[in-house]
Design a protein around this motif. Structure first.
Motif, PDB file in Angstrom:
ATOM      1  N   LYS A 168      18.155 -11.815  98.719  1.00 47.12           N
ATOM      2  CA  LYS A 168      17.960 -13.007  99.542  1.00 47.12           C
ATOM      3  C   LYS A 168      16.878 -13.855  98.900  1.00 47.12           C
ATOM      4  CE  LYS A 168      19.425 -10.727 103.792  1.00 47.12           C
ATOM      5  NZ  LYS A 168      19.044 -10.331 105.149  1.00 47.12           N
ATOM      6  N   LYS A 169      17.313 -15.021  98.451  1.00 44.46           N
ATOM      7  CA  LYS A 169      16.411 -15.909  97.739  1.00 44.46           C
ATOM      8  C   LYS A 169      15.305 -16.435  98.642  1.00 44.46           C
ATOM      9  CE  LYS A 169      16.586 -20.052  94.841  1.00 44.46           C
ATOM     10  NZ  LYS A 169      17.426 -21.101  94.298  1.00 44.46           N
ATOM     11  N   ASP A 170      14.083 -16.454  98.129  1.00 46.09           N
ATOM     12  CA  ASP A 170      12.906 -16.988  98.817  1.00 46.09           C
ATOM     13  C   ASP A 170      12.621 -16.304 100.154  1.00 46.09           C
ATOM     14  OD1 ASP A 170      12.431 -18.758  96.730  1.00 46.09           O
ATOM     15  OD2 ASP A 170      13.766 -20.275  97.588  1.00 46.09           O
ATOM     16  N   LYS A 171      12.978 -15.065 100.257  1.00 50.70           N
ATOM     17  CA  LYS A 171      12.720 -14.315 101.504  1.00 50.70           C
ATOM     18  C   LYS A 171      11.703 -13.216 101.220  1.00 50.70           C
ATOM     19  CE  LYS A 171      15.823 -16.476 103.957  1.00 50.70           C
ATOM     20  NZ  LYS A 171      15.455 -17.298 105.103  1.00 50.70           N
ATOM     21  N   PRO A 172      10.851 -12.973 102.164  1.00 46.56           N
ATOM     22  CA  PRO A 172       9.890 -11.889 101.968  1.00 46.56           C
ATOM     23  C   PRO A 172      10.623 -10.555 101.844  1.00 46.56           C
ATOM     24  CG  PRO A 172       9.544 -13.001 104.073  1.00 46.56           C
ATOM     25  CD  PRO A 172      10.718 -13.631 103.425  1.00 46.56           C
ATOM     26  N   PRO A 173      10.119  -9.583 101.176  1.00 49.33           N
ATOM     27  CA  PRO A 173       8.691  -9.500 100.849  1.00 49.33           C
ATOM     28  C   PRO A 173       8.365 -10.002  99.441  1.00 49.33           C
ATOM     29  CG  PRO A 173       9.685  -7.372 100.531  1.00 49.33           C
ATOM     30  CD  PRO A 173      10.787  -8.289 101.005  1.00 49.33           C
ATOM     31  N   PHE A 174       9.378 -10.383  98.591  1.00 50.79           N
ATOM     32  CA  PHE A 174       9.065 -10.683  97.162  1.00 50.79           C
ATOM     33  C   PHE A 174       9.151 -12.161  96.832  1.00 50.79           C
ATOM     34  CE2 PHE A 174      10.907  -6.345  97.207  1.00 50.79           C
ATOM     35  CZ  PHE A 174       9.752  -5.654  96.878  1.00 50.79           C
TER      36      PHE A 174
END
Length: 199
Positions: free
Chosen positions: A188-194
């Motif tokens: 999942k792009k631009d999703k936490p945790p990374f």
């Protein structure tokens, strides 16, 4: 009393005989190593010694260099030109060839007899001409050395060009490789945790 027409005819015959050379001949000689070949020449002609097509004169030695001109023709070393500069003289001439054959001539200036304009010489052992030359002239050696140096320089240039091309292609592959990588998983792009955008 001598009549004038007879007197003129007599001197015309004398002058004509002085201007006309002796009979010219062509000879073909099969020479053994121990042979001494008679060579009849004249002050009015040049005798040409002709070696076989595959043979070259590497050295020519003349006993009397003062009154005999003996020359190997540059670029056409199968021909040896012989010319005496004085009447009634003789000398020895030795021709050593690149196939290790030696031909010895007893050259005689013959003002009144038959003169050999061309003498074709063949070795008795014809198989000696089928082998590679034993002697090579210094100019041929220099030419071969130059050809070798040119070939080595060309090879070095090709090797350097190839190495540079291989290096450039290798660096380009390394630079392009990360963009060609693909993975079977998703994220999942631009999703936490990374907050990952691309892998």
């Amino acid at each position: 009393m001598i009549h004038k027409p007879f007197f003129l005819l007599f001197f015309a015959v004398v002058a004509l005989s002085a201007e006309n050379p002796p009979d010219a001949t062509t000879e073909t000689i099969v020479a053994h190593d121990e042979d001494v070949i008679p060579l009849h020449s004249s002050v009015r002609e040049t005798t040409l010694i002709v070696l076989p097509a595959s043979e070259k004169a590497m050295g020519v030695f003349c006993g009397d260099k003062t009154y005999w001109n003996v020359d190997v023709i540059p670029g056409a070393e199968r021909y040896v030109a012989v010319k005496p500069s004085k009447a009634g003289i003789s000398t020895d001439i030795h021709v050593v060839t690149d196939h290790n054959n030696s031909y010895t001539f007893q050259a005689i200036e013959t003002a009144n007899g038959p003169v050999a304009l061309k003498v074709f010489v063949k070795p008795a052992d014809a198989s000696s001409l089928e082998k590679p030359p034993v002697f090579v002239s210094a100019s041929e050696v220099a030419g071969l050395k130059q050809q070798l140096a040119d070939a080595q320089a060309a090879l070095k240039k090709v090797q350097e060009t190839s190495a540079a091309e291989v290096k450039a292609k290798s660096e380009q592959v390394r630079a392009d490789y990360p963009d060609t990588m693909q993975f079977a998983y998703t994220f999942k792009k631009d999703k936490p945790p990374f907050n990952v955008q691309a892998v």
